[in-house]
Motif scaffolding. Structure first.
Motif, PDB file in Angstrom:
ATOM      1  N   SER A  60       0.780  -1.186  -0.005  1.00  0.00           N
ATOM      2  CA  SER A  60       0.003   0.112   0.013  1.00  0.00           C
ATOM      3  C   SER A  60       0.823   1.315   0.220  1.00  0.00           C
ATOM      4  O   SER A  60       2.123   1.182   0.330  1.00  0.00           O
ATOM      5  CB  SER A  60      -0.819  -0.005   1.273  1.00  0.00           C
ATOM      6  OG  SER A  60      -0.118   0.033   2.465  1.00  0.00           O
ATOM      7  N   GLU A  61       0.205   2.340  -0.319  1.00  0.00           N
ATOM      8  CA  GLU A  61       0.975   3.669  -0.351  1.00  0.00           C
ATOM      9  C   GLU A  61       1.353   4.201   0.855  1.00  0.00           C
ATOM     10  O   GLU A  61       2.481   4.779   1.045  1.00  0.00           O
ATOM     11  CB  GLU A  61       0.143   4.760  -1.199  1.00  0.00           C
ATOM     12  CG  GLU A  61      -0.158   4.564  -2.615  1.00  0.00           C
ATOM     13  CD  GLU A  61       1.248   4.909  -3.435  1.00  0.00           C
ATOM     14  OE1 GLU A  61       1.912   5.658  -3.008  1.00  0.00           O
ATOM     15  OE2 GLU A  61       1.727   3.772  -4.036  1.00  0.00           O
ATOM     16  N   ASP A  62       0.750   3.824   2.043  1.00  0.00           N
ATOM     17  CA  ASP A  62       1.127   4.253   3.316  1.00  0.00           C
ATOM     18  C   ASP A  62       2.380   3.142   4.106  1.00  0.00           C
ATOM     19  O   ASP A  62       2.467   3.344   5.178  1.00  0.00           O
ATOM     20  CB  ASP A  62       0.009   4.508   4.197  1.00  0.00           C
ATOM     21  CG  ASP A  62      -1.083   3.441   4.496  1.00  0.00           C
ATOM     22  OD1 ASP A  62      -0.566   2.280   3.724  1.00  0.00           O
ATOM     23  OD2 ASP A  62      -1.865   3.192   5.333  1.00  0.00           O
ATOM     24  N   ASN A  63       2.633   2.417   3.175  1.00  0.00           N
ATOM     25  CA  ASN A  63       3.729   1.428   3.837  1.00  0.00           C
ATOM     26  C   ASN A  63       5.023   2.063   4.321  1.00  0.00           C
ATOM     27  O   ASN A  63       5.227   3.023   3.470  1.00  0.00           O
ATOM     28  CB  ASN A  63       3.819   0.364   2.683  1.00  0.00           C
ATOM     29  CG  ASN A  63       5.058  -0.611   3.143  1.00  0.00           C
ATOM     30  OD1 ASN A  63       6.173  -0.172   3.233  1.00  0.00           O
ATOM     31  ND2 ASN A  63       4.660  -1.850   3.214  1.00  0.00           N
ATOM     32  N   GLY A  64       5.740   1.775   5.218  1.00  0.00           N
ATOM     33  CA  GLY A  64       6.688   2.390   5.896  1.00  0.00           C
ATOM     34  C   GLY A  64       7.886   2.439   4.822  1.00  0.00           C
ATOM     35  O   GLY A  64       8.597   3.620   4.702  1.00  0.00           O
TER      36      GLY A  64
END
Length: 284
Positions: free
Chosen positions: A199-203
């Protein structure tokens, strides 16, 4: 006044007098500087301030119904000569260009000349980078705060070494201090390619995105070679004691013009312009 002179002054009058002087004290520039600095440290930071906006006055409309609250960014900057303790501050709720001009004025007050090297520091926000370049051009070099980079690396660590994320993080921090950010970024990208459904909010994704945009501002080895700071803790601390300590007290909401007036007072006192202001008033 009441205790010593038996005069009772309404609090509203005290507020009006304070605001009047606060607006005027912003014009005090302080004494001229006769020295030339070889190196200057310049830092900028922003933080949110509680603001209240009230509609236009009207006999037909209750002003309380037009009251709106919001948060606006209060921008703080300082400049100091390399290895000096004293700083010259500037602060405003305004545009990046306005704080950029204040930063330039601060730098002039600590000895900025055409040959001065300006070491800029900040959290990597694009407006800070742009203003450093706009105000100082090629005589400056901007450095992203090392601890902000470390926070992004910490978020990526669990994706890169699930068994020993702390060990991985410490290793990468040492590599960053040696200005090996490009090598780290390449490693992060390879790791990302091996993952599925990310996902785009993955660290890991956030770290790659952050570093990719700011890699040229991560020469920590070069800064350490010149014995220059790599962390922006000074400006963050300044923001706390200059702005937050007064403008973010419990229950306080400010009109923008009054908040800027208060920032004038706070920076004038920090810059030791207080006596200069009152001396000007006496001489007038």
């Amino acid at each position: 006044m009441k205790e010593h002179y038996r005069l009772e002054v309404p609090t509203d009058m005290i507020r009006k007098i304070t605001q009047e002087h606060a607006r005027k004290i912003g014009w005090v520039k302080g004494p001229d500087v006769n020295k030339e600095a070889n190196m200057i440290v310049a830092e900028v930071d922003g933080g949110m301030i509680p603001i209240v906006e009230i509609g236009a006055k009207s006999q037909e409309i209750d002003l309380r119904k037009t009251r709106k609250t919001c948060w606006k960014e209060g921008k703080v900057c300082f400049a100091r000569e390399h290895k000096a303790i004293s700083r010259i501050y500037g602060a405003i709720i305004g545009s990046p260009e306005e704080i950029g001009k204040k930063l330039y004025e601060c730098a002039k007050k600590v000895g900025l000349v055409e040959t001065t090297y300006v070491h800029g520091l900040g959290d990597g926000a694009q407006w800070i980078v742009d203003e450093m370049e706009n105000q100082f051009g090629t005589q400056s070099h901007f450095l992203v705060d090392f601890f902000h980079v470390s926070e992004y690396l910490a978020e990526a660590s669990t994706w890169c070494d699930i068994l020993n994320p702390k060990g991985w993080l410490e290793e990468k921090k040492e590599m960053m201090k040696a200005s090996k950010g490009e090598k780290i970024l390449e490693e992060l990208k390879i790791k990302l390619c091996n993952l599925e459904n990310v996902s785009e909010d993955n660290g890991l994704v956030k770290c790659i995105r952050y570093m990719s945009k700011r890699l040229k501002y991560m020469d920590y080895a070069g800064a350490k070679q010149k014995d220059l700071p790599i962390g922006s803790g000074e400006i963050e601390s300044s923001h706390r004691h200059l702005v937050q300590k007064r403008l973010k007290i419990a229950g306080a909401w400010w009109k923008t013009e009054n908040a800027n007036a208060m920032l004038n007072l706070r920076t004038a006192r920090a810059n030791k312009y207080w006596e200069a202001y009152w001396n000007e008033k006496k001489a007038a």
